[in-house]
Design a protein around this motif. Structure first.
Motif, PDB file in Angstrom:
ATOM      1  N   UNK A   1       0.780  -1.244   0.000  1.00 25.24           N
ATOM      2  CA  UNK A   1       0.000   0.000   0.000  1.00 25.24           C
ATOM      3  C   UNK A   1       0.799   1.275   0.000  1.00 25.24           C
ATOM      4  N   UNK A   2       2.119   1.196  -0.232  1.00 24.69           N
ATOM      5  CA  UNK A   2       2.911   2.429  -0.314  1.00 24.69           C
ATOM      6  C   UNK A   2       3.990   2.287  -1.389  1.00 24.69           C
ATOM      7  N   UNK A   3       4.354   3.410  -2.001  1.00 30.24           N
ATOM      8  CA  UNK A   3       5.463   3.455  -2.965  1.00 30.24           C
ATOM      9  C   UNK A   3       6.784   3.619  -2.232  1.00 30.24           C
ATOM     10  N   UNK A   4       6.723   4.377  -1.120  1.00 31.28           N
ATOM     11  CA  UNK A   4       7.930   4.647  -0.368  1.00 31.28           C
ATOM     12  C   UNK A   4       7.615   5.494   0.848  1.00 31.28           C
ATOM     13  N   UNK A   5       8.679   5.805   1.602  1.00 30.06           N
ATOM     14  CA  UNK A   5       8.499   6.601   2.814  1.00 30.06           C
ATOM     15  C   UNK A   5       9.761   7.386   3.113  1.00 30.06           C
ATOM     16  N   UNK A   6       9.600   8.426   3.910  1.00 32.21           N
ATOM     17  CA  UNK A   6      10.750   9.214   4.343  1.00 32.21           C
ATOM     18  C   UNK A   6      11.179   8.729   5.721  1.00 32.21           C
ATOM     19  N   UNK A   7      12.474   8.592   5.888  1.00 32.52           N
ATOM     20  CA  UNK A   7      13.025   8.037   7.114  1.00 32.52           C
ATOM     21  C   UNK A   7      12.862   9.007   8.284  1.00 32.52           C
ATOM     22  N   UNK A   8      13.255  10.263   8.099  1.00 38.26           N
ATOM     23  CA  UNK A   8      13.245  11.243   9.191  1.00 38.26           C
ATOM     24  C   UNK A   8      11.843  11.794   9.458  1.00 38.26           C
ATOM     25  N   UNK A   9      11.142  12.218   8.406  1.00 37.48           N
ATOM     26  CA  UNK A   9       9.842  12.870   8.575  1.00 37.48           C
ATOM     27  C   UNK A   9       8.700  11.887   8.818  1.00 37.48           C
ATOM     28  N   UNK A  10       8.857  10.631   8.405  1.00 37.46           N
ATOM     29  CA  UNK A  10       7.802   9.642   8.597  1.00 37.46           C
ATOM     30  C   UNK A  10       6.597   9.858   7.710  1.00 37.46           C
ATOM     31  N   UNK A  11       6.841  10.191   6.435  1.00 37.37           N
ATOM     32  CA  UNK A  11       5.764  10.349   5.462  1.00 37.37           C
ATOM     33  C   UNK A  11       5.743   9.129   4.551  1.00 37.37           C
ATOM     34  N   UNK A  12       4.601   8.456   4.487  1.00 40.09           N
ATOM     35  CA  UNK A  12       4.424   7.311   3.594  1.00 40.09           C
ATOM     36  C   UNK A  12       3.681   7.805   2.354  1.00 40.09           C
ATOM     37  N   UNK A  13       4.171   7.425   1.180  1.00 46.41           N
ATOM     38  CA  UNK A  13       3.591   7.892  -0.080  1.00 46.41           C
ATOM     39  C   UNK A  13       3.053   6.732  -0.902  1.00 46.41           C
ATOM     40  N   UNK A  14       1.874   6.938  -1.477  1.00 45.14           N
ATOM     41  CA  UNK A  14       1.317   6.024  -2.462  1.00 45.14           C
ATOM     42  C   UNK A  14       1.008   6.856  -3.695  1.00 45.14           C
ATOM     43  N   UNK A  15       1.663   6.537  -4.811  1.00 41.82           N
ATOM     44  CA  UNK A  15       1.466   7.282  -6.056  1.00 41.82           C
ATOM     45  C   UNK A  15       0.341   6.654  -6.865  1.00 41.82           C
TER      46      UNK A  15
ATOM     47  N   UNK B   1       9.191  -3.171   7.403  1.00 43.18           N
ATOM     48  CA  UNK B   1       9.702  -2.286   6.350  1.00 43.18           C
ATOM     49  C   UNK B   1      10.161  -0.956   6.941  1.00 43.18           C
ATOM     50  N   UNK B   2       9.355  -0.369   7.825  1.00 52.35           N
ATOM     51  CA  UNK B   2       9.654   0.941   8.397  1.00 52.35           C
ATOM     52  C   UNK B   2      10.785   0.895   9.422  1.00 52.35           C
ATOM     53  N   UNK B   3      10.989  -0.237  10.060  1.00 53.19           N
ATOM     54  CA  UNK B   3      12.012  -0.321  11.092  1.00 53.19           C
ATOM     55  C   UNK B   3      11.743   0.683  12.195  1.00 53.19           C
ATOM     56  N   UNK B   4      12.709   1.537  12.485  1.00 52.33           N
ATOM     57  CA  UNK B   4      12.582   2.521  13.562  1.00 52.33           C
ATOM     58  C   UNK B   4      11.806   3.768  13.150  1.00 52.33           C
TER      59      UNK B   4
END
Length: 135
Positions: free
Chosen positions: A41-55, A92-95
């Motif tokens: 359900x996601x294309x990717x995410x940002x490590x620091x900001x914690x934003x998950x993106x689905x395009x 996938x997200x880890x920490x």
């Protein structure tokens, strides 16, 4: 109705990932490949900001109402996946703590999709996801 050409499908997904890599920089945006049993359900995410993106780039041209229906369905389906795949996503997200889930689209032109996003936010919060997954 705007008839200008837009990227759709995999072309939009690739373009979105390129934009996100450029926006966040090396090492900050992590793509989630979909070749091995999907992308949960996601294309990717940002490590620091914690934003998950689905395009998502639906095939155009579309009238406003049809575009809204397609965006609404995509958001509904992928938020459901996001909730159902919480154990996979935790790995996938880890920490990384996810603070925002974004449906990244080339265009939206109805306030109703904003209202639908607010409804889906409540659904995610009510699902009882732990703070390590979303807050």
């Amino acid at each position: 109705m705007d008839h200008s050409p837009r990227l759709i499908g995999n072309d939009w997904q690739q373009w979105a990932n390129q934009l996100l890599h450029r926006r966040y920089g090396a090492g900050e945006y992590q793509e989630v490949p979909d070749k091995d049993k999907g992308d949960a359900g996601i294309e990717g995410f940002t490590v620091k900001d914690g934003h998950a993106y689905q395009a998502y780039g639906p095939e155009e041209p579309l009238a406003t109402t049809e575009r809204y229906k397609k965006l609404r369905k995509k958001m509904t389906d992928d938020i459901k996946k996001f909730i159902e795949n919480k154990d996979i996503l935790r790995k996938v997200f880890g920490a990384t703590k996810i603070r925002r889930w974004v449906l990244f689209v080339p265009v939206f032109d109805s306030k109703e999709i904003v209202a639908h996003a607010a409804k889906k936010t409540e659904e995610v919060l009510e699902s009882g996801l732990s703070l390590s997954l979303i807050h």
